[in-house]
Write a protein that holds these residues in place. Structure first.
Motif, PDB file in Angstrom:
ATOM      1  N   GLY A 131      64.467  39.055 -40.930  1.00  0.00           N
ATOM      2  CA  GLY A 131      64.164  40.318 -40.290  1.00  0.00           C
ATOM      3  C   GLY A 131      62.718  40.354 -39.839  1.00  0.00           C
ATOM      4  O   GLY A 131      61.893  39.488 -40.178  1.00  0.00           O
ATOM      5  N   MET A 132      62.394  41.381 -39.076  1.00  0.00           N
ATOM      6  CA  MET A 132      61.052  41.494 -38.517  1.00  0.00           C
ATOM      7  C   MET A 132      60.164  42.350 -39.403  1.00  0.00           C
ATOM      8  O   MET A 132      60.590  43.397 -39.887  1.00  0.00           O
ATOM      9  N   PRO A 133      58.918  41.906 -39.626  1.00  0.00           N
ATOM     10  CA  PRO A 133      57.985  42.778 -40.343  1.00  0.00           C
ATOM     11  C   PRO A 133      57.825  44.109 -39.614  1.00  0.00           C
ATOM     12  O   PRO A 133      58.003  44.191 -38.392  1.00  0.00           O
ATOM     13  N   ALA A 134      57.490  45.151 -40.351  1.00  0.00           N
ATOM     14  CA  ALA A 134      57.420  46.488 -39.777  1.00  0.00           C
ATOM     15  C   ALA A 134      56.346  46.572 -38.705  1.00  0.00           C
ATOM     16  O   ALA A 134      55.223  46.088 -38.884  1.00  0.00           O
ATOM     17  N   LEU A 135      56.698  47.188 -37.577  1.00  0.00           N
ATOM     18  CA  LEU A 135      55.783  47.388 -36.465  1.00  0.00           C
ATOM     19  C   LEU A 135      55.217  48.807 -36.500  1.00  0.00           C
ATOM     20  O   LEU A 135      55.937  49.761 -36.784  1.00  0.00           O
ATOM     21  N   ALA A 136      53.926  48.929 -36.180  1.00  0.00           N
ATOM     22  CA  ALA A 136      53.346  50.267 -36.083  1.00  0.00           C
ATOM     23  C   ALA A 136      53.872  51.001 -34.853  1.00  0.00           C
ATOM     24  O   ALA A 136      54.078  52.210 -34.867  1.00  0.00           O
ATOM     25  N   LYS A 137      54.126  50.228 -33.777  1.00  0.00           N
ATOM     26  CA  LYS A 137      54.617  50.807 -32.537  1.00  0.00           C
ATOM     27  C   LYS A 137      55.658  49.870 -31.946  1.00  0.00           C
ATOM     28  O   LYS A 137      55.421  48.667 -31.817  1.00  0.00           O
TER      29      LYS A 137
END
Length: 412
Positions: free
Chosen positions: A329-335
């Protein structure tokens, strides 16, 4: 590296100091060939050789090689499976592996026999001794394994799911174990392939993924990690508006997941010295849209479940076949990074300075049909058909400027 060849094509290798340091010797100190020869793997290898006895000439090797460092890619050749190539550490050179294997699946099916041979070829390539080496071109690459045994999308970063719920998506929450989703593996794109998808709301889910050998049902995390053969950079493309509809109706993720796209090179874990540890990788994920940096994410931070945990969960009630790919999965994005038609995107994992270990996904999104239609219907200037010398064709900035100069000169 010390290489000893035996009957039946068996090759037993002792570790070099460099490989030993990367794997982590006692106190971080290199392990000499003599010290390794007295270690448990070497003793087991010697015992296995002795046990073959008179059948050594026909026996197939089954000894697991302790150190394997190499980079692999698949070149296009007009077939579905492409042609396996070995790539240099700096991604500048490559050579075909025809004498060992023509397809990556062959290597995964017989890893313990073929991987040492490929590593020997990789060593020769990096030392400038490989015959028929050529300049490596990522644009000629397909997905590293063009036909997967299976694609499993995991969620090792709970903050990413939390961010999706905050955006209004009915994303499930699971705290006791990682979420897994069986994904489609029909559309596997190379690093420079154009994504011809004219639907709004397209976002990348760039992530680290591991490719496994055969993994038995019920494997525990430590055993599951031993089955990891290769690491890859993959983007699991998602259409957020379609995903929102599927989640709200309890439908499986089908229409919202149009394709997977891969960086050109797959690497063995030991190609990331000091960065790969206990099923996590200390890498920096960089995303650039139209030449502008959008995000720099730490792939290790916030990763609640390791790849050992993900693989063990996937194999809880079923075995995994060699060639299965599982993502974290993808690390959390701020935007969120939401693409529009005609955008370009570059995704890369970085490890220090220089090129990323996997190369980069460097792709373009196809132009919208409206933009193409407008370009086709835009009338070209027709000087011969224009009766008025003072009239300038629409959109002709030069003619407008000249006419303005004439007007200014004619004014009192």
């Amino acid at each position: 590296m010390v290489v000893a060849s035996f009957g039946g094509g068996l090759t037993i290798r002792t570790a070099t100091a460099e490989a030993s340091t990367a794997r982590g010797g006692v106190g971080g100190a290199p392990i000499s060939a003599q010290a390794w020869s007295a270690s448990a793997p070497a003793v087991a290898a010697a015992s296995a050789i002795r046990s073959w006895g008179d059948n050594a000439a026909t026996a197939r090797p089954t000894i697991d090689c302790p150190f394997t460092t190499m980079k692999l890619a698949t070149y296009r050749d007009g077939s579905r499976d492409g042609q396996l190539v070995v790539v240099s550490k700096d991604l500048s050179q490559a050579c075909y592996a025809n004498g060992i294997a023509t397809r990556l699946q062959q290597v995964l099916d017989d890893w313990n026999f073929m991987a040492p041979q490929l590593e020997t070829l990789s060593l020769a390539l990096n030392q400038g001794r490989a015959r028929h080496a050529f300049a490596f071109d990522p644009k000629q690459c397909q997905a590293p394994l063009p036909r997967l045994a299976g694609w499993i999308a995991g969620e090792a970063y709970p903050d990413q799911g939390k961010g999706l719920r905050e955006r209004g998506l009915a994303w499930p929450e699971r705290l006791s174990a990682p979420l897994l989703r069986a994904g489609g593996a029909e559309a596997l794109l190379g690093p420079a392939d154009v994504l011809d998808l004219r639907v709004p709301g397209l976002e990348p889910e760039a992530q680290l993924a591991v490719m496994t050998g055969d993994l038995p049902q019920g494997a525990v995390p430590s055993q599951a990690l031993e089955s990891v053969r290769l690491l890859m950079l993959v983007s699991d493309w998602v259409l957020r508006p379609v995903q929102q509809e599927e989640l709200a109706n309890g439908w499986p993720a089908w229409h919202s997941r149009p394709a997977l796209q891969f960086a050109p090179v797959a690497v063995t874990p030991d190609e990331l010295p000091g960065a790969w540890y206990l099923g996590r990788a200390a890498l920096q994920l960089q995303i650039m849209r139209n030449g502008r940096k959008q995000a720099v994410l730490d792939a290790k931070a916030g990763m609640q479940w390791s790849f050992g945990d993900l693989l063990a969960e996937a194999a809880r009630h079923r075995p995994l076949r060699a060639g299965t790919l599982i993502g974290a999965g993808m690390p959390a994005l701020a935007k969120p990074v939401v693409l529009e038609q005609g955008d370009s995107l570059r995704i890369e994992f970085k490890l220090g300075d220089g090129p990323g270990p996997f190369g980069a996904i460097d792709m373009d999104l196809a132009e919208s049909e409206d933009a193409e239609t407008a370009a086709e219907n835009d009338p070209a200037p027709d000087a011969a058909g224009d009766e008025s010398p003072d009239a300038a064709p629409d959109g002709d900035a030069t003619a407008d400027a000249e006419q303005g100069d004439l007007d200014e000169a004619a004014s009192p």
